[in-house]
Write a protein that holds these residues in place. Structure first.
Motif: not given
Length: 695
Positions: A124, A181, A206-207, A210, A212, A215, A217, A497, A499
């Motif tokens: 990422y 992704k 998707q989590a 993550m 960045d 992050n 969640l 970000v 999520g």
């Protein structure tokens, strides 16, 4: 070399440009209002000539790197001189361009290396990765003296692949990460199917990806956050993005830390550093200073703390000035365990007084403000001002005792570790790539400061923060947590970000249809999706009178028969525990009954739940509108009973099948009234006359 319009032409063209000059690879344009300089580097080398009745016009296209392309026109120029002047300008441009292209050929390989560096990034691409590369690229291009216009002419493909990143970096990063992704989801599809007992759903997958710098969640009740934490840790190692010993997983409680450690050990990841915040702070202090911090007996031994407080109270309350201040307070407000009818020093051993005092001291220590800041906080609240004046000396004596003994309590462990990390994080944190935090909604300002220090420092690539929590379940304000650190995550980390885990496996859609809109009445909570995997049409939440608990139990026992089921009885406080619980357990052994407080129910689940004593003044609990504790715990702009609403949401979401809510109708809780009057799918078996009378 300059060409200008005549005085008459200048008057006619008014505010437009009327002159152009060539000077050291720059074009200089003049009008009556301003003079504008345009370097060759942002001009395309082209001119458009137009001839009018009296004079000529020339137009140039300029393309600044930080602005859209635009045209500049010069009017009123003598035509007989204009064509020759333009020819000399374009010749000068071509000479400059030739030199620049020769220079470009010498440094082209360095630009290709810059392009390949961003293109070859694995994993990422974080916001910090992009900013670091852009800073490096811009600095190197400036040192090389390369102009984008030259690069576009000399090597259009390189220009497109390099300078587009410099001009549209955020959009390029987003598109690149979307592709990454998508590829990872396909590549690891079978792995995601088998890493946990059940295949991970799309939001969980998707989590896991993550990554960045910061992050968050948001994991709703029963949405499988632990599965994501475990899967993410294993994915990072399996994909060779990190080794196990470069991952830290932080929990708030020892039990949660041990459970995560056991699961990771079973997965073969025993080298992951799993710790509570306090044990991690201890490690930080030991590694950086070379000696382990000593925990004070006042922090670990309740008897030692009470003995110390008794001695302090006996000594201080014997002083006339102190006794006078306390007695003045008692003429207006009560203090639990203290009476003005007896000498105050004689009551120094009173347990209720100790409990009240330590509660205030603990809150002061957690907030870690200066004396003047606290005074500003309580100003205007006479009771809070008085209580602060009594409690502050005790807190200061406690902290001085720790300092003189060179000992720590749990709060000072965090504070000391934060100070050390702020100075040494570039070296200490260099051993970690990923910092994961469970139950992030319970974060306090002091723990947040330690996290920021850990993830900061001057490093080539700082650790990534992966925080998992649910602002809907933030219920520990009384213990120092601050839900705004979750709800304002993007304010604190603008490039972060967020999520979502959007599927709950615990409760069906009818319970969700009550719980989810109820919590989002609070505008401060983050709006997010939380869909139930199991759809159901039959209502799952019921309002009943408290006298019908035993009758409801009998009906439930008849419904479930010999099938073993679990029933969790939840009360706002311990006093809500039914006196007949033991006899009910003996009478209906197939129903595994337990009682917990609403706070203790967090993280638990049962087939069925009873929420007891949903009465006025019980749930939501009355909030005292004055005093030191109220001043320290109040949150500006938060709605009334905001935390109690979150606590009730926690209680509502423990049931997998059905939830019964019991109250006395004539004094029903305002939450019960809201469920009754609002657009919630609940069954109401309460006498409406009594409910109406309670409004």
């Amino acid at each position: 070399m300059k060409l200008s319009a005549s005085k008459l032409a200048q008057w006619c063209v008014q505010g437009d440009h009327y002159s152009i000059a060539l000077c050291d690879n720059h074009l200089i344009f003049e009008s009556k209002q301003l003079t504008e300089t345009v370097p060759f580097a942002i001009w395309d080398g082209q001119c458009r000539l137009s001839r009018g009745l009296l004079w000529g016009k020339v137009t140039f296209i300029v393309s600044p790197s930080d602005q859209p392309a635009r045209s500049i026109s010069v009017y009123g120029l003598p035509w007989q001189d204009l064509t020759a002047f333009v020819s000399r300008i374009t010749d000068a441009y071509q000479l400059w361009l030739g030199k620049q292209q020769n220079r470009f050929m010498l440094v082209e390989h360095e630009l290709i290396a810059l392009r390949d560096e961003i293109g070859a990034h694995k994993g990422y691409l974080r916001d910090a990765d992009l900013r670091q590369w852009m800073n490096k690229a811009n600095k190197q291009i400036e040192e090389l003296g390369v102009h984008p216009q030259v690069a576009a002419l000399a090597n259009p493909e390189l220009y497109q692949s390099l300078f587009v990143w410099l001009q549209n970096g955020s959009a390029m990063r987003d598109a690149r990460n979307v592709r990454w992704k998508k590829n990872e989801l396909t590549r690891w599809s079978q792995w995601f199917d088998g890493i946990e007992s059940s295949p991970l759903n799309l939001s969980q997958r998707q989590a896991v990806l993550m990554d960045d710098n910061h992050n968050l969640l948001l994991a709703g009740a029963g949405s499988g956050k632990t599965s994501v934490l475990m899967a993410r840790t294993q994915y990072l190692v399996a994909s060779e993005q990190a080794t196990a010993d470069r991952i830290v997983m932080l929990a708030f409680g020892k039990k949660a830390s041990e459970e995560m450690s056991q699961r990771l050990n079973a997965a073969g990841l025993k080298d992951v550093h799993v710790a509570t915040f306090h044990s991690f702070a201890t490690r930080v202090i030991k590694e950086i200073t070379g000696s382990a911090p000593v925990l004070s007996p006042l922090a670990t031994d309740e008897e030692a703390k009470l003995t110390w407080m008794t001695l302090w109270l006996a000594e201080n309350l014997s002083q006339p000035a102190v006794e006078k201040r306390w007695l003045k307070h008692l003429t207006q407000w009560q203090i639990s365990g203290l009476s003005s009818e007896r000498a105050l020093a004689e009551q120094a051993h009173e347990p209720r007084l100790h409990k009240w005092l330590w509660r205030q001291v603990d809150l002061l220590i957690q907030q870690d403000k200066s004396q003047s800041a606290f005074r500003g906080l309580v100003k205007g609240d006479a009771r809070a001002e008085s209580e602060f004046a009594m409690v502050w000396p005790l807190m200061r004596s406690y902290q001085q005792h720790l300092s003189q003994a060179n000992e720590h309590d749990f709060n000072s462990l965090i504070k000391t570790a934060t100070k050390l990390l702020s100075k040494k994080s570039s070296t200490f944190a260099a051993q970690y790539d990923h910092i994961m935090v469970d139950e992030y909604q319970d974060i306090s300002p002091s723990r947040m400061a330690m996290l920021e220090a850990l993830c900061g420092g001057k490093r080539e690539r700082s650790p990534s923060l992966f925080a998992v929590g649910d602002d809907w379940q933030a219920i520990y304000r009384f213990a120092g947590s601050d839900v705004s650190l979750t709800t304002d995550f993007l304010t604190r980390f603008s490039a972060g970000v967020i999520g979502y885990l959007d599927v709950t496996y615990r409760f069906h859609s009818q319970i969700g249809a009550v719980a989810n809109p109820f919590i989002q009445v609070n505008p401060k909570q983050i709006t997010k999706p939380l869909n139930s995997q199991k759809e159901q049409k039959k209502k799952g939440v019921h309002l009943l009178v408290s006298e019908s608990i035993e009758e409801t139990l009998a009906k439930l026992a008849n419904t479930v028969g010999d099938r073993d089921v679990s029933l969790m009885m939840i009360g706002r406080q311990h006093s809500c525990k039914p006196a007949d619980l033991s006899s009910w357990q003996a009478r209906w052994p197939a129903i595994n009954m337990t009682f917990v407080t609403a706070h203790a129910s967090k993280g638990l689940e049962a087939d069925f739940t009873f929420i007891l004593d949903m009465n006025e003044g019980v749930f939501p609990a009355n909030s005292q509108g004055e005093g030191l504790e109220f001043a320290l715990l109040s949150v500006d702009g938060e709605m009334v009973h905001a935390e109690e609403r979150r606590l009730f949401y926690v209680a509502l979401t423990r049931a997998k099948q059905e939830c019964w809510i019991f109250c006395q109708p004539e004094k029903a809780s305002e939450f019960v009234k809201e469920l009754w009057q609002g657009d919630y799918p609940v069954t109401v078996k309460l006498p409406k006359k009594a409910l109406h009378s309670s409004l």
